[in-house]
Design an enzyme around this catalytic site. Structure first.
Site, PDB file in Angstrom:
ATOM      1  N   GLN A   1       0.281  -0.781  -0.221  1.00  0.00           N
ATOM      2  CA  GLN A   1      -0.107  -0.083   0.034  1.00  0.00           C
ATOM      3  C   GLN A   1       0.765   1.051  -0.220  1.00  0.00           C
ATOM      4  O   GLN A   1       2.106   1.227   0.414  1.00  0.00           O
ATOM      5  CB  GLN A   1      -1.063   0.095   1.055  1.00  0.00           C
ATOM      6  CG  GLN A   1      -2.112   1.035   1.353  1.00  0.00           C
ATOM      7  CD  GLN A   1      -3.111   0.609   2.141  1.00  0.00           C
ATOM      8  OE1 GLN A   1      -3.162  -0.518   2.254  1.00  0.00           O
ATOM      9  NE2 GLN A   1      -4.224   1.537   2.963  1.00  0.00           N
TER      10      GLN A   1
ATOM     11  N   SER B   1       4.109  -5.580   2.572  1.00  0.00           N
ATOM     12  CA  SER B   1       2.886  -5.702   3.739  1.00  0.00           C
ATOM     13  C   SER B   1       2.176  -6.685   2.946  1.00  0.00           C
ATOM     14  O   SER B   1       1.506  -7.769   3.024  1.00  0.00           O
ATOM     15  CB  SER B   1       2.823  -4.034   3.880  1.00  0.00           C
ATOM     16  OG  SER B   1       1.379  -4.554   4.717  1.00  0.00           O
ATOM     17  N   LEU B   2       0.507  -6.276   2.281  1.00  0.00           N
ATOM     18  CA  LEU B   2      -0.295  -6.401   1.667  1.00  0.00           C
ATOM     19  C   LEU B   2       0.664  -7.345   0.729  1.00  0.00           C
ATOM     20  O   LEU B   2      -0.255  -8.353   0.152  1.00  0.00           O
ATOM     21  CB  LEU B   2      -1.291  -4.802   0.534  1.00  0.00           C
ATOM     22  CG  LEU B   2      -2.349  -5.223  -0.323  1.00  0.00           C
ATOM     23  CD1 LEU B   2      -1.370  -5.501  -1.680  1.00  0.00           C
ATOM     24  CD2 LEU B   2      -2.515  -6.483  -0.605  1.00  0.00           C
TER      25      LEU B   2
END
Length: 314
Positions: A12, A94-95
Site C-alpha cells: 500500500q 505488507s499487502l
C-alpha cells in the site's frame, strides 16, 4: 545457466491512477482478471484503478485490492509472453505478501481476492475507529529508533532499508517520537500521509477479525518459496501461513531481512518487481548495492523487460 529469480510485490502506498489500464487494453488475460474482480466484489475496482480519482484509489479498501490484481495480472502477462516462466521465490511488502502467495499458488486468485478485500476493509475500519499515525525515521541507528519507539510507546512498523525505519501508533505518541528524533541522532523524522497506524497494536481489531476468515480459506503449501514479513523466513505449512498473514497486520514488516533471505538463503541473483512505482527496487538497492532488479509496472516496462528475462531463463 538460468538465473535464480525472485518476485517482489508492492505494498500500500505504491498505487497510481492508471495501473493496469494499458495491460488490460493489450491483454485479455489482464482484462479478465480485473473483470473477475469487479464481478466477485460487486464494485468496479477496475474503474478506480484505471481512472481514479487518486483520493478514491488511495482508500485502503480500494488500493490493496487494486495492487493485488495488478501484481498478479503482470505475472499472468509475463507467463503468456514467456511460456514456461518459472521463479524460485516470492515476497511482498505488507499487502504484497498476499500477492506473493497468490503468485506461488498458496491460494487461487478468487480466494486471495476475498482475503485481501476482507483485510483492507477491516484495516480501514480500524483506522476509522482509532486516532493513529506513522512516521519515517531516516538516517539513524536501528537501536536508537527502537529506543524512541519504546520511550514514545509506539510500534516498529517497517524496517524498509538500512537507515529507514517506520514507527506507527497513536497520533500524539508519534509526535512525541518525532520530537525525540534529534536528540537520539536521527537525521530526519517525517510524518507519513496515511489513513492510520498500520502494523501497530491499533490494528488489533483487524487482526482478530481476519483470523477466522483465514481459518476458513483454502490455503495450500506454496511450490516456490514464499518469505513472510513478520519472520523474514520461508513459510510453508498452511497453519503457519495463516498465522503469519494474520500477525503481519499488527507486526513489523522486516523487509531488510526478507530481501537478505532471498539473496543469501535462496540464492536469488535476479529480482523482478511487479507493481507500480519502482519503490521496491529502490529499497533493494539500499539493502544490497549491485543487486539486479527489473521493475515491471506497465506495457512499456514489460516490453523493455522481456528480452532481459528471456536471457535470464536461458
Amino acid at each position: 545457466m538460468p538465473r535464480v529469480i525472485g518476485l517482489l510485490f508492492s505494498g500500500q502506498g505504491a498505487q497510481q491512477v492508471g495501473m493496469g489500464k494499458d495491460l488490460s487494453q493489450q491483454y485479455a488475460t489482464a482484462a479478465n482478471m480485473f473483470s473477475e474482480a469487479d464481478r466477485r466484489l460487486q464494485r468496479s475496482v477496475s474503474q478506480v484503478a484505471f481512472a481514479g480519482p487518486i483520493e478514491e484509489l488511495t482508500r485502503t479498501a480500494n488500493c490493496q485490492v487494486a495492487l493485488y490484481i495488478h501484481g498478479l495480472a503482470l505475472l499472468e502477462v509475463l507467463r503468456e509472453e514467456l511460456g514456461a516462466f518459472t521463479f524460485h521465490a516470492a515476497a511482498g511488502l505488507s499487502l504484497g505478501e498476499f500477492t506473493a502467495h497468490g503468485a506461488a499458488g498458496t491460494f487461487d486468485f478468487g480466494t486471495g481476492l476475498q482475503l485481501v478485500d476482507a483485510r483492507s476493509r477491516l484495516m480501514e475500519e480500524a483506522c476509522l475507529s482509532t486516532v493513529g499515525a506513522m512516521a519515517a525515521f531516516v538516517g539513524g541507528d536501528e537501536a536508537a529508533v527502537r529506543e524512541i519507539a519504546q520511550e514514545a510507546d509506539v510500534d516498529v512498523a517497517n524496517l524498509n532499508s538500512p537507515g529507514q525505519i517506520v514507527l506507527s501508533g497513536a497520533t500524539d505518541h508519534i509526535q512525541a517520537a518525532i520530537n525525540l528524533a534529534k536528540e537520539k541522532g536521527i537525521r530526519r523524522a517525517v510524518p507519513l500521509n496515511v489513513a492510520g497506524a498500520f502494523h501497530s497494536r491499533l490494528m488489533a481489531s483487524a487482526r482478530t477479525q481476519l483470523i477466522p476468515i483465514l481459518e476458513h480459506a483454502d490455503i495450500r503449501s506454496p511450490r516456490p518459496i514464499v518469505v513472510a514479513n513478520v519472520t523474514a523466513a520461508r513459510v510453508k505449512e498452511p497453519a503457519d501461513i495463516r498465522q503469519t498473514l494474520a500477525d503481519q497486520v499488527t507486526g513489523s514488516v522486516r523487509w531488510v531481512e526478507t530481501v537478505t533471505y532471498l539473496l543469501d538463503k535462496v540464492g536469488c541473483d535476479l529480482l523482478i518487481e511487479l507493481g507500480p512505482g519502482q519503490v521496491l527496487a529502490g529499497l533493494v538497492t539500499r539493502i544490497r548495492k549491485g543487486t539486479e532488479v527489473i521493475s515491471i509496472e506497465n506495457l512499456a516496462t514489460l516490453r523493455d523487460s522481456l528480452p532481459l528475462i528471456r536471457a535470464a531463463m536461458a
